[in-house]
Design a protein around this motif. Structure first.
Motif, PDB file in Angstrom:
ATOM      1  N   VAL A  30       0.832  -1.213   0.000  1.00 21.66           N
ATOM      2  CA  VAL A  30       0.000   0.000   0.000  1.00 21.66           C
ATOM      3  C   VAL A  30       0.859   1.253   0.000  1.00 21.66           C
ATOM      4  N   ALA A  31       2.036   1.194   0.629  1.00 21.14           N
ATOM      5  CA  ALA A  31       2.898   2.374   0.709  1.00 21.14           C
ATOM      6  C   ALA A  31       3.815   2.503  -0.498  1.00 21.14           C
ATOM      7  N   VAL A  32       4.447   1.410  -0.903  1.00 23.44           N
ATOM      8  CA  VAL A  32       5.518   1.490  -1.904  1.00 23.44           C
ATOM      9  C   VAL A  32       4.978   1.550  -3.323  1.00 23.44           C
ATOM     10  N   LEU A  33       3.952   0.774  -3.636  1.00 23.29           N
ATOM     11  CA  LEU A  33       3.481   0.734  -5.031  1.00 23.29           C
ATOM     12  C   LEU A  33       2.954   2.092  -5.502  1.00 23.29           C
ATOM     13  N   PRO A  34       2.065   2.777  -4.736  1.00 23.30           N
ATOM     14  CA  PRO A  34       1.660   4.118  -5.188  1.00 23.30           C
ATOM     15  C   PRO A  34       2.838   5.090  -5.247  1.00 23.30           C
ATOM     16  N   ALA A  35       3.766   4.990  -4.292  1.00 23.44           N
ATOM     17  CA  ALA A  35       4.938   5.868  -4.315  1.00 23.44           C
ATOM     18  C   ALA A  35       5.788   5.603  -5.550  1.00 23.44           C
ATOM     19  N   LEU A  36       5.871   4.353  -5.965  1.00 25.50           N
ATOM     20  CA  LEU A  36       6.621   4.002  -7.175  1.00 25.50           C
ATOM     21  C   LEU A  36       6.002   4.666  -8.402  1.00 25.50           C
ATOM     22  N   VAL A  37       4.673   4.621  -8.468  1.00 24.55           N
ATOM     23  CA  VAL A  37       3.980   5.244  -9.606  1.00 24.55           C
ATOM     24  C   VAL A  37       4.183   6.760  -9.583  1.00 24.55           C
ATOM     25  N   ILE A  38       4.034   7.370  -8.404  1.00 22.81           N
ATOM     26  CA  ILE A  38       4.202   8.821  -8.283  1.00 22.81           C
ATOM     27  C   ILE A  38       5.609   9.241  -8.662  1.00 22.81           C
TER      28      ILE A  38
END
Length: 630
Positions: A147-155
């Protein structure tokens, strides 16, 4: 060709910065939900909540910056792919540690670093079994990280491609703004902690975090003013004498006891203070009516090695590791041996745990580890062997230490002995829910304690109460979510430190015990006094004879947080009224006043008045004096 003169060399740096930053921010709600509950933050106290949020985030950014900053400095020497990969690895490593630590804290109250030494000990998985099966917890950690890393990766990926289309100046300005915000969030808690309004909550938060970043490194030592300064003076006066542990070994060698009855000490693993009542432990309750039952007794600590150390050495376990390294022998069995006693230790447990074999095995005891199909069956073997050793006959007097294990986490008992319902199945610490599982968990614990009571009762029934000095107690207590955690070794709470203490036998009149807080260091001088030693011979011992009514009640009992290895020490001086906490640094060269402590083993957050600060310092000086040779 298209990007010449543009911000072509910097986009990977943007990715490397935004990925861990974004992931830390997205993990923040889960962290804040836990810590706001631990600190009991009021919904209306917006300023404190913001300060706590920034402190939690700054902790992660402090660690991330240590890894990402060198990476950015050498960014032009590595490929963009390598830069992105290393940034991702740093983010996963730091935030993975944070997520695992948070998962452990939610139930056990301990940090990941507290468990690392145990993972290297093969005996860990013998006693823990499925009680700490990690698979479910790791799945929750994986979800949190996702939940934390995947959206941050996209951003971070979108930002990198967006920034590549702007001018070099604007790109660097945006990157500087991001880094400035990171620096502000990392440093701001330091200033906030020095302010009056949020200093207390942030200081308490630093005690809970796995590491505290700049707020812990640069903030003032204490927010308690005059009490802190007075504590430093008292500590400095005695600190030179605290460089080595107090040795009690030579104190009684020349004294001779008047009486030499057999001595039985029954130690029950994880025995809560409230377990000794007529329904849960009826046989021990009935036996206690023959002598003394102490209701405000603590094990001096919250783990086996420290609690048993206090019991057998007769003093504070503050210098546990130094004492073992010095080779000093445990006072109780070695002194009894000098008086002609045989000493026996019977248990189902491996005593090679945190050095316990160095004072609970040879040459101090004839130690025997018994076996059984289950822990209750094995405990039955322990009490049978103890009864054989204490059978009347022509022989030397005997000291028998019987260590019963069924009430260790997992709370073992045969199904046919279940008395309290509903009871949970054998629990996994990382799967328990405090709201759903507390009542059936308590019932399981009570079933286990009831089974141990039956085995203790069968042993006591074979003894002559006028001929054998009997002590029954616990090595520490056990939390069942009443302090927010389960098991032990995490907090200096009543649940984890309070244990029953029952004394019967020759020289122990029914109901004549001294009131007030008592602890395990008091047991040794109490036993020696029953052997006929004069008070003057016992004066050098830190503990007090529990039947000496002339001394009056002690104002507090010292509680020492148990550790897997030497490090900073948490000391709580606990009464039924106030409790004051202190932190000693690893070298015991500095002390910090932490203020009032609650019965749940957490900072209370209450202000400390001038009068209370003076009382806390008096107690500290009194406690430190017991550590200095007299």
């Amino acid at each position: 060709m298209r990007l010449r003169g543009r911000f072509a060399g910097e986009p990977p740096r943007v990715f490397a910065t935004l990925l861990p930053l974004g992931a830390a921010i997205l993990l923040l709600p889960a962290e804040f939900a836990y810590y706001k509950r631990e600190l009991a933050l009021a919904p209306e106290d917006t300023a404190v909540r913001i300060a706590v949020l920034m402190a939690i985030l700054s902790k992660s950014l402090f660690a991330l910056a240590a890894g990402v900053a060198p990476l950015l400095l050498f960014a032009r020497r590595v490929s963009p792919w390598m830069l992105r990969s290393v940034s991702l690895a740093i983010g996963l490593g730091v935030l993975g540690f944070v997520a695992v630590d948070l998962e452990l804290q939610k139930n056990t109250g301990n940090h990941l670093v507290d468990y690392l030494p145990y993972l290297l000990d093969p005996e860990t998985f013998v006693w823990a079994g499925q009680g700490f099966a990690v698979a479910p917890g790791l799945l929750r950690v994986a979800r949190s990280l996702g939940v934390a890393v995947l959206p941050a990766l996209v951003i971070a990926w979108l930002a990198e491609h967006r920034i590549a289309r702007v001018s070099r100046r604007r790109g660097r300005r945006l990157l500087a703004i991001v880094l400035g915000l990171v620096a502000f969030v990392t440093i701001a808690p330091v200033a906030l902690q020095r302010s009056g309004r949020v200093a207390g909550p942030l200081a308490h938060l630093n005690e809970q975090l796995p590491w505290s970043g700049l707020a812990g490194l640069l903030a003032g030592a204490s927010s308690f003013g005059e009490a802190q300064r007075a504590a430093e003076v008292a500590f400095a006066r005695l600190q030179p004498h605290l460089a080595s542990p107090l040795s009690l070994a030579p104190l009684l060698r020349s004294e001779q006891p008047i009486r030499r009855p057999d001595i039985l000490v029954v130690v029950v693993e994880s025995l809560r203070g409230d377990a000794l009542e007529p329904v849960t432990m009826p046989q021990l309750w009935s036996w206690s009516e023959r002598g003394l039952r102490f209701d405000e007794h603590s094990a001096t600590s919250n783990a086996s090695h420290y609690g048993l150390f206090a019991l057998l050495f007769g003093r504070s376990p503050l210098f546990y590791f130094e004492t073992l390294d010095s080779g000093e022998r445990p006072t109780l069995p070695s002194q009894l041996r000098a008086w002609g006693y045989e000493s026996h230790h019977l248990t189902c447990s491996d005593i090679a745990w945190r050095g316990m074999d160095r004072f609970m095995g040879s040459p101090d005891f004839e130690a025997r580890r018994l076996r059984g199909a289950s822990l209750p069956a094995c405990d039955g073997e322990v009490v049978s062997r103890a009864a054989e050793l204490l059978a009347p006959g022509e022989r030397a007097p005997r000291f028998v230490l019987a260590f019963l294990m069924s009430t260790h986490f997992g709370y073992h008992y045969p199904d046919e002995e279940a008395r309290f319902h509903p009871a949970i199945a054998p629990p996994n610490a990382l799967e328990l829910d405090p709201e759903r599982d507390r009542a059936p968990l308590v019932n399981r614990y009570r079933n286990s304690a009831h089974g141990v009571d039956a085995r203790i009762g069968s042993l006591l029934a074979q003894l002559d109460p006028e001929e054998v000095l009997v002590v029954v107690t616990g090595d520490h207590g056990e939390a069942l979510f009443d302090d927010g955690t389960i098991a032990h070794s995490s907090r200096l709470s009543d649940a984890q430190t309070r244990v029953p203490l029952v004394l019967t036998g020759p020289g122990i009149a029914r109901g004549a015990g001294r009131p007030g807080p008592t602890d395990h260091a008091d047991v040794l001088p109490t036993l020696f006094a029953r052997l006929g030693l004069a008070p003057d011979a016992l004066a050098a011992y830190p503990g007090r004879d529990l039947l000496d009514m002339d001394t009056g009640p002690a104002p507090f009992a010292p509680l020492i947080a148990a550790r897997a290895r030497r490090g900073d020490d948490l000391v709580v001086l606990a009464s039924d009224g106030p409790r004051y906490a202190w932190r000693l640094d690893g070298e015991r060269e500095a002390i910090r006043f932490l203020g009032k402590w609650g019965r749940d083993g957490r900072p209370s957050g209450e202000p400390v008045s001038e009068q209370e600060g003076a009382e806390a310092v008096r107690w500290l000086a009194q406690y430190l004096a017991t550590l200095v040779p007299r």
